[in-house]
Design a protein around this motif. Structure first.
Motif, mmCIF file in Angstrom:
data_model
loop_
_atom_site.group_PDB
_atom_site.id
_atom_site.type_symbol
_atom_site.label_atom_id
_atom_site.label_comp_id
_atom_site.label_asym_id
_atom_site.label_seq_id
_atom_site.Cartn_x
_atom_site.Cartn_y
_atom_site.Cartn_z
ATOM 1 N N GLU A 1 0.816 -1.215 0.000
ATOM 2 C CA GLU A 1 0.000 0.000 0.000
ATOM 3 C C GLU A 1 0.855 1.273 0.000
ATOM 4 N N HIS A 2 2.144 1.146 -0.253
ATOM 5 C CA HIS A 2 3.047 2.309 -0.299
ATOM 6 C C HIS A 2 2.866 3.190 0.927
ATOM 7 N N ARG A 3 2.777 2.618 2.091
ATOM 8 C CA ARG A 3 2.625 3.438 3.287
ATOM 9 C C ARG A 3 3.674 3.038 4.343
ATOM 10 N N ARG A 4 3.593 3.675 5.482
ATOM 11 C CA ARG A 4 4.542 3.411 6.541
ATOM 12 C C ARG A 4 4.063 2.251 7.407
ATOM 13 N N HIS A 5 4.994 1.615 8.118
ATOM 14 C CA HIS A 5 4.623 0.519 9.012
ATOM 15 C C HIS A 5 3.748 1.046 10.139
ATOM 16 N N LYS A 6 2.763 0.245 10.557
ATOM 17 C CA LYS A 6 1.856 0.685 11.613
ATOM 18 C C LYS A 6 2.304 0.235 13.001
ATOM 19 N N HIS A 7 3.044 -0.880 13.056
ATOM 20 C CA HIS A 7 3.412 -1.441 14.356
ATOM 21 C C HIS A 7 4.911 -1.694 14.426
ATOM 22 N N ASP A 8 5.427 -1.753 15.654
ATOM 23 C CA ASP A 8 6.791 -2.224 15.857
ATOM 24 C C ASP A 8 6.798 -3.750 15.784
ATOM 25 N N VAL A 9 7.805 -4.316 15.171
ATOM 26 C CA VAL A 9 8.012 -5.769 15.270
ATOM 27 C C VAL A 9 9.383 -5.958 15.887
ATOM 28 N N ILE A 10 9.437 -6.678 16.995
ATOM 29 C CA ILE A 10 10.694 -6.787 17.736
ATOM 30 C C ILE A 10 11.135 -8.245 17.809
ATOM 31 N N ALA A 11 12.430 -8.463 17.588
ATOM 32 C CA ALA A 11 12.963 -9.827 17.673
ATOM 33 C C ALA A 11 12.873 -10.307 19.116
ATOM 34 N N LYS A 12 12.348 -11.505 19.298
ATOM 35 C CA LYS A 12 12.184 -12.062 20.653
ATOM 36 C C LYS A 12 13.417 -12.901 20.989
ATOM 37 N N SER A 13 13.759 -13.800 20.099
ATOM 38 C CA SER A 13 15.023 -14.539 20.210
ATOM 39 C C SER A 13 15.898 -14.063 19.042
ATOM 40 N N ARG A 14 17.064 -14.643 18.897
ATOM 41 C CA ARG A 14 17.906 -14.291 17.746
ATOM 42 C C ARG A 14 17.133 -14.654 16.484
ATOM 43 N N CYS A 15 16.890 -13.688 15.615
ATOM 44 C CA CYS A 15 16.028 -13.868 14.459
ATOM 45 C C CYS A 15 16.799 -13.730 13.157
ATOM 46 N N ARG A 16 16.544 -14.645 12.221
ATOM 47 C CA ARG A 16 17.017 -14.430 10.868
ATOM 48 C C ARG A 16 15.788 -14.304 9.969
ATOM 49 N N VAL A 17 15.731 -13.255 9.168
ATOM 50 C CA VAL A 17 14.592 -13.074 8.280
ATOM 51 C C VAL A 17 15.061 -13.011 6.830
ATOM 52 N N TYR A 18 14.180 -13.451 5.930
ATOM 53 C CA TYR A 18 14.396 -13.232 4.506
ATOM 54 C C TYR A 18 13.647 -11.974 4.130
ATOM 55 N N VAL A 19 14.257 -11.131 3.315
ATOM 56 C CA VAL A 19 13.611 -9.897 2.895
ATOM 57 C C VAL A 19 13.355 -9.954 1.394
ATOM 58 N N LEU A 20 12.135 -9.659 1.008
ATOM 59 C CA LEU A 20 11.753 -9.528 -0.401
ATOM 60 C C LEU A 20 11.520 -8.040 -0.624
ATOM 61 N N ASP A 21 12.324 -7.373 -1.418
ATOM 62 C CA ASP A 21 12.078 -5.949 -1.611
ATOM 63 C C ASP A 21 10.979 -5.739 -2.641
#
Lengths: 406, 406, 406, 406
Positions: A339-359
């Motif tokens: 939606e071409h907008r800004r994030h609405k919420h914080d997302v915080i790593a709980k344990s050591r996190c690895r994420v894949y990012v799709l731009d």
């Protein structure tokens, strides 16, 4: 039925240990360490065996190591082949076809070449020297275990045009330098500079700044040309360094960790894709790593990608509705992107996190080819919005859906 | 009349194959491969011929290859000269003047030097050795076929001031090092360090880290100075690498593919420009490549350039009015740039697309010199706005105009 | 009175030719070329003179060249000293003090050392060898004429801490490598590795990858350590290159041309500053160059600096009031910077333009120390706003003020 | 009581001189210079002592220097250990535990190794040669005094994966090159290429471009492979340079000065943290330096970090309320960061200022672990807002709080 369940249970375990690796199974690190050690030991033994005195004294030990290695690599190869049907994408074909397909992957062919010649040699006599050289293929098995090697390989692959151009300049300069020296020095040193190919030995040693010194120009004009060639050599040196440095700095900005085919093949969201498509998406994804407590996405930031949790747990902080947990396989951040907008919420790593990012570009390309993935993403996102809109009391009673909106 | 049409048809084909290349004609790749192979073969033969034993045995073969190469390069040169009038800009002059102008382009002069000396040698006897050296010019023909070589060449050209500065520092250091060593070692080694020019041989081999080792300082003070010179050499090495790496990283950000004069000369929008102006605009343009399905411009992004489709097809997604196709020669994105606003529509690559990008500064410069181009751009843009404003039903009945607004 | 006017007229000309250079006077380029040629000739003669046979044959010619050079450099030095009072900032002191101050500038001291020893040698006998070495100082005069050399010098100066750190690592590794080799090889090769300093010769040649090969380890353990030292050498090499490349890439983004003290000393806006302050502002300014027709500032862009025209002419396109010319010494862009807003007008280069740019931090610092400069800027800006507000008809009748608002 | 106060006064002074350094105490620079000089002298003496003639003549002097160094380093070590309880964080434990903990910090262990073996040698006889090698540890004490060395060390540590990958490629190439040369040259040169390890000596010297020239291939095929290995060497060279250059350029953008553990341990805001946490926050902070009069934060700029004044003084320019002073230990800029808004006031360096910067991610991580720090920050910020809201007349009567809002 029970027997088959046990069978499948073990197949899953073997798959987790050999293919997935990392933290997927407690034994994975040990098995990896053992195989890497065996590969290194093989390389050392290969070199040591060519020393006559060592070969004479420890010959039987080397043979034993070789036999042991062939056995281990054979078992490893067969286990990989057997357990490969655990990959979601391959599990949809008949097992024999899945395994045949898997066997044609480049790393599996290297694995095969690491031990197969030893078997062939019993059926069809091969020159023992050639048989020995085949053992060097065992070293290439290391590629699987070094992400840095894969990054470097990717840089070299990306910049091959420019590197080839640099090689071309080098070869043109080499020919000019050799020809020049051949005319200037062939009378003074008929052996070393008697032909252009002979002079090329000196020219290459000079242009690469190796400078053995076994052949050096002796005439004043030859020394002058030699000086120019040395200076050109310094310039020549700069080209590959500039090319690789540029490629590497661009690569390292994006790929903090290399995503491998087996990692992506495990993501539930991509279950509908086939082998080639997964290979393609592997190139589009990159990963990020977060320590516990670090925000992965902050409310108010511009959405620059969709995040898929590869390992670890995260928490979405929904202002009005407490927090929600995200676990392996869940995704978030897709709505801000779509939606071409800004994030609405914080997302915080709980344990050591690895994420894949799709731009954004990668996501656009993916959804264009696989509209069903976008449909799934939109469904999950819709569900989440409904939940957020409902009063917090009711929401906490439900189970969190597969993905979380941020 | 019919004969001339056939003639022009073939001239067009020859032009497409030799000058435009790439995907312009099915035979273009084969012809390019053949000429590159011939050039490489010539280089190998040149080197091999200087080996006496090889020359004695295969002499006639080398002569035949040379004759064949001269023939091919002559035909290639004449065909290029003949077909050059197909270039829009040259087609407005009398053919003989167009060809004379074309013959003075740098690559055409290199092409001429690759075979002309062989003809001259029949009229006016040239020393055979010099005649042979002229064959090395054939290697320079490769520049035409390597975009990477052109990029590297451009980097070297852009940074020539800094590289010259680095060379100057090197020469100043060389003089200081040679002078120092001359004072310290001339008594111990009167031959190797008997004069500053003699000492410069050692100094250069050390500063460039070639280090032949044919001459080394032997006195303690000489060794100390030698150590300092070695360390300075490492520093000296860093300068050209830093300069070229910086230039290369800036270049590679902009020029993903090198735009050549012949590519730009074909764009209809630039038909009114003359030779020099096209050469100038060639430097301003850069290209981007997109895979099918990838968005080239996204609604909401800031307009950072005007896009010209060099090859491939694209689609504009007009929210209210369906889609419109863009083909080779069409342009888009100019309105966002001119009006300092964001793009209104997505433009997506339909097939593999290569586009030329004119950024704001380049467009400003272009329209200042060629107001008629801007007039044309504005007319096309205006037409499109009218169409977009009209109801979709009517619009689909019309043919899409030459360019699309995004 | 008339005599003094002629005198001043000539002093101004001499100043323009020698100090300002560039396009300030038609003869400037010729004089620069002559001096550079003389410096290079001196360097060549210095080296050639050490070859006994050349010295014997051409001795008198070298002496003549030396005499001629001393004469030219003396005249150049005296003319520079005489005309230096033309610098606005120095013109406010008594001439003798202005000249004394000017004589202590680093480049003037180098100029003095290039010829003074020759005079001293008539008064007080100097060893001829030392006298000869002093001639090498003439080479340093080149610094004045090479902007690239100044850029490189600045990079080395900026990164000296990191480079010193790299040198320190190199020396620590050198000591460890030498000590290791001394223990391993001193029995096998008591001459080459008999002490740590002796072993350091080998270690340095290896760490810098010079690799003369006059001394190499022969024991197996020594070769093993040698291999490690070679690998460390490659790593060591990387440090200075990385440091200089990083510094250079940052430098080249800002300083497209180096601003020199004499260039800034001529800007009327800075007339109230003293010597040190001009030296300081010289470091804050950087320059940009524009071809004719290229916009230097575009309406709507964010103001990122104040622009001072160093050479060339520009045109401000005021929408409601036609255009206004800006010439050497005028400034623009300061209002957008001071008021944190976007530029209101386009400013386009009319001829080839070089401008000095003061970015926001530099301007803030400048106005804090010299409020009178800010007062002047604001006055000019205010005048311009009044003019813009007045009807175009009246405005064209007035002369354009010293600066233009963009 | 009075005795203890004097005692503590001196302990504080010793701590300021030895641990804090810099401008913390007038004597700090002198003490640092003395210790650095002593370390360098030790290194020189170590090397000189291995020259037999020097050792014979100056032996007693070397022994005296060694004794003196051991004494100085012992005193330094004991003073550091004694005064370490001045570190806020350690002051909360029993002194003996604080000192034990401090003694296990890496730099303290290096300090111990620099002199301890000499004492051990009186108790338990050590081989004198080994004792002498231990003296090289004194060189490592330099790390404490070189920020550049720490930056370089950090780059190497950050990029160790990629560097290890480059080493792996180097070793794989080395094995392939050695094996190839072993097959091609072992008959022609049975000594130099008689086994793979023997051939590795040549291969390593070639791949690293050291090129001693003590062993060179002589067969045509060997020379061909040699040429390929030289070219690969140039490519190999590029990898570590590219890796380190990329890492260094990223590092140098962030860390203009290295923040050390002792610097952070002194910040009052972090008084509640323990040893490991301070070590962790040390990695998150970076520093910036400002000359007097330079704005550190400008009203209207986006808040990109919280600033802690490490040394120097600053002034906040509150539009309606005059100015306020910030001194060592005060912080500012935190509100713009926390509220995602722009800075409201200018903050200008009054004297030369060094600040620590905590960017948004670092601050988020810090406050998550130490909510009490955030509480403190918010309290200070709230107080300041109240003051700003109150009329300026009243405000100037109060004392400025610990931090200032900008």
């Amino acid at each position: 039925m029970a027997g088959e369940t046990v069978w499948r249970h073990w197949r899953r375990k073997v798959h987790d240990i050999l293919e997935v690796g990392g933290d997927a199974h407690p034994a994975a690190h040990a098995v990896t360490a053992f195989i890497v050690a065996l590969i290194v030991l093989n390389a050392v033994a290969f070199a040591a065996e060519t020393v006559d005195s060592v070969a004479a004294e420890y010959g039987p030990w080397f043979d034993a190591l070789n036999l042991f290695s062939v056995a281990v690599f054979t078992v490893e190869y067969l286990l990989r082949l057997w357990s490969c049907v655990e990959i979601p994408m391959l599990s949809r074909m008949p097992p024999w076809r899945a395994r045949l397909r898997f066997a044609t992957r480049p790393m599996m062919i290297i694995d095969l070449l690491a031990f197969a010649p030893w078997y062939v040699h019993w059926i069809y006599p091969i020159d023992l020297r050639i048989l020995r050289v085949f053992r060097l293929f065992r070293l290439l098995k290391l590629v699987r275990y070094s992400p840095a090697l894969q990054t470097l390989g990717r840089v070299l692959a990306d910049e091959y045009r420019a590197l080839f151009g640099a090689l071309l300049i080098m070869l043109v300069l080499l020919l000019f330098a050799s020809t020049g020296m051949y005319f200037l020095e062939r009378e003074a040193q008929p052996v070393a500079f008697g032909s252009v190919p002979a002079a090329a030995w000196w020219a290459l040693a000079t242009l690469t700044t190796v400078g053995y010194g076994d052949v050096v120009p002796v005439t004043p004009l030859g020394k002058m040309l030699g000086g120019v060639v040395m200076l050109l050599g310094v310039g020549m040196f700069a080209l590959p360094i500039a090319i690789i440095a540029t490629g590497f700095s661009q690569e390292s900005n994006r790929h903090q960790f290399v995503v491998t085919w087996s990692m992506v093949a495990r993501v539930p969201l991509f279950a509908s894709m086939d082998e080639t498509e997964i290979a393609e998406i592997t190139k589009l994804l990159y990963t990020r790593s977060y320590l516990p407590g670090v925000p992965m996405v902050r409310a108010g930031d511009v959405g620059d990608g969709m995040f898929l949790i590869a390992s670890g747990e995260a928490v979405v902080e929904v202002a009005a509705a407490g927090t929600r947990r995200l676990k392996e396989g869940d995704f978030f951040g897709e709505m801000a992107l779509l939606e071409h907008r800004r994030h609405k919420h914080d997302v915080i790593a709980k344990s050591r996190c690895r994420v894949y990012v799709l731009d954004s570009q990668a996501l656009a390309r993916l959804t264009r080819r696989h509209p069903e993935i976008m449909t799934h993403i939109r469904e999950v996102a819709k569900k989440r919005t409904e939940i957020d809109a409902s009063p917090p009391a009711r929401k906490s009673a439900r189970k969190a859906p597969a993905g979380e909106k941020a």
